[in-house]
Design an enzyme around this catalytic site. Structure first.
Site, PDB file in Angstrom:
ATOM      1  CE1 TYR A   1       1.607   5.907  -3.952  1.00 56.94           C
ATOM      2  CE2 TYR A   1      -0.150   4.278  -3.982  1.00 56.94           C
ATOM      3  CZ  TYR A   1       0.259   5.600  -4.026  1.00 56.94           C
ATOM      4  OH  TYR A   1      -0.667   6.604  -4.138  1.00 56.94           O
TER       5      TYR A   1
ATOM      6  CG  ASP B   1       0.124  -1.021   2.655  1.00 55.79           C
ATOM      7  OD1 ASP B   1      -1.052  -1.425   2.533  1.00 55.79           O
ATOM      8  OD2 ASP B   1       0.577  -0.042   2.045  1.00 55.79           O
TER       9      ASP B   1
ATOM     10  CE  LYS C   1      -9.777   2.399  -4.698  1.00 56.67           C
ATOM     11  NZ  LYS C   1      -8.326   2.197  -4.622  1.00 56.67           N
TER      12      LYS C   1
END
Ligand SMILES: Cc1ncc(COP(=O)(O)O)c(C=O)c1O
Length: 284
Positions: free
Chosen positions: A140, A233, A261
């Site tokens: 994802y 990622d 984040k």
């Protein structure tokens, strides 16, 4: 109101009653009332107290309401929260990222991990002049059209949800993780049209699957040899698997790194980072 009632109320205004599918549980999710500093104290509106092993799915490595984060954010709010102009704090944070992430020399800050991966893919396309990308099955990378797709090895992807144009999905290939042969076959077949390979170094979204021994080295080599940028990622692994993320832990460096984040102390933001110059990979 209790969680059960709040869920009914929520469904009147928010589709499915939640703002992300991962928050949906049968018969209803618990609604959080508050959390206290640390990980041990998260309270729901029904009077229960939990140990939070989820920690907002990863970025709250310091726990909830860390006093230092609260102090810094509160101080900043008193002098404004958005200026639409540069600030010195951005440079301080960029230096921190560059200091920690082995492959990072320059950083661009964005609003989310998904925006970071989307931007990194765009950068790779612009840099190489190629359109296609590779991802791994089950990975994802955010809720954007480039990677919200599914496919079989060697074939172009199709949309994973309605609303994504087939024309967009077909620019992405998806291959099984840890499968050198599938990746090699694909690159042999269409490497000239592939701009980048984006990967979760440890597959965090389908369990916790580590790269098998030698796989990352193989990926690094085959991408470099075929002018394909390698994007790690590190939205989940960054600053957590080690101080310098998965790339430091495994000793393999990508061309571009994406973060979420975690760079904002748990607040919604993201970043992508790369080299000042290319690493022997040709640009257009
Ligand atoms: C590996 C990975 N990349 C990207 C994202 C997207 O990040 P965001 O939710 O901040 O857009 C996620 C979110 O869970 C993720 O796990």
């Amino acid at each position: 109101m209790f969680s059960k009632d709040l869920f009914q109320e929520s469904k009147k205004f928010i589709p499915g009653g939640v703002s992300s599918p991962v928050r949906a549980f049968e018969p209803y999710p618990f609604f959080v009332k508050k959390a206290k500093s640390g990980s041990k104290n998260i309270y729901d509106v029904d009077g229960n107290k939990y140990i939070d092993h989820c920690l907002a799915y990863g970025p709250l490595i310091l726990g909830h309401a860390d006093p230092k984060v609260v102090r810094e954010v509160s101080n900043q709010l008193t002098i404004g929260s958005a200026y639409g102009a540069p600030t010195e704090n951005e440079i301080i944070l960029a230096k921190e990222v560059v200091d920690r992430i082995p492959s990072a020399e320059m950083v661009r800050f964005v609003n989310s991990g998904g925006e970071a991966t989307m931007s990194a893919i765009r950068l790779a396309r612009g840099f190489t002049g190629k359109d296609k990308i590779i991802k791994f099955d089950g990975a994802y990378h955010g809720a954007h059209d480039y990677t919200l797709v599914k496919g079989e090895p060697g074939k172009s992807c199709v949309p994973d949800t309605k609303g994504i144009p087939l024309d967009t999905a077909k620019n992405t290939y998806s291959v099984p993780f840890n499968d050198e042969e599938a990746l090699s076959d694909l690159i042999q077949k269409d490497g000239d049209n592939i701009a980048c390979l984006i990967m979760e170094v440890v597959m965090g979204n389908i369990g916790c699957i580590e790269p098998k021994k030698g796989f990352l080295e193989f990926v690094r080599k085959i991408t470099e040899e075929n002018n394909i940028l390698l994007i790690f990622d590190e939205v989940i692994t960054g600053f957590r698997l080690s101080r310098g993320g998965a790339q430091e832990y495994y000793g393999v460096t990508p061309d571009l790194t994406t973060m979420g984040k975690i760079v904002g102390g748990g607040l919604p933001m993201g970043a992508f980072a790369g080299k000042k110059r290319n690493n022997g990979i040709n640009s257009t």
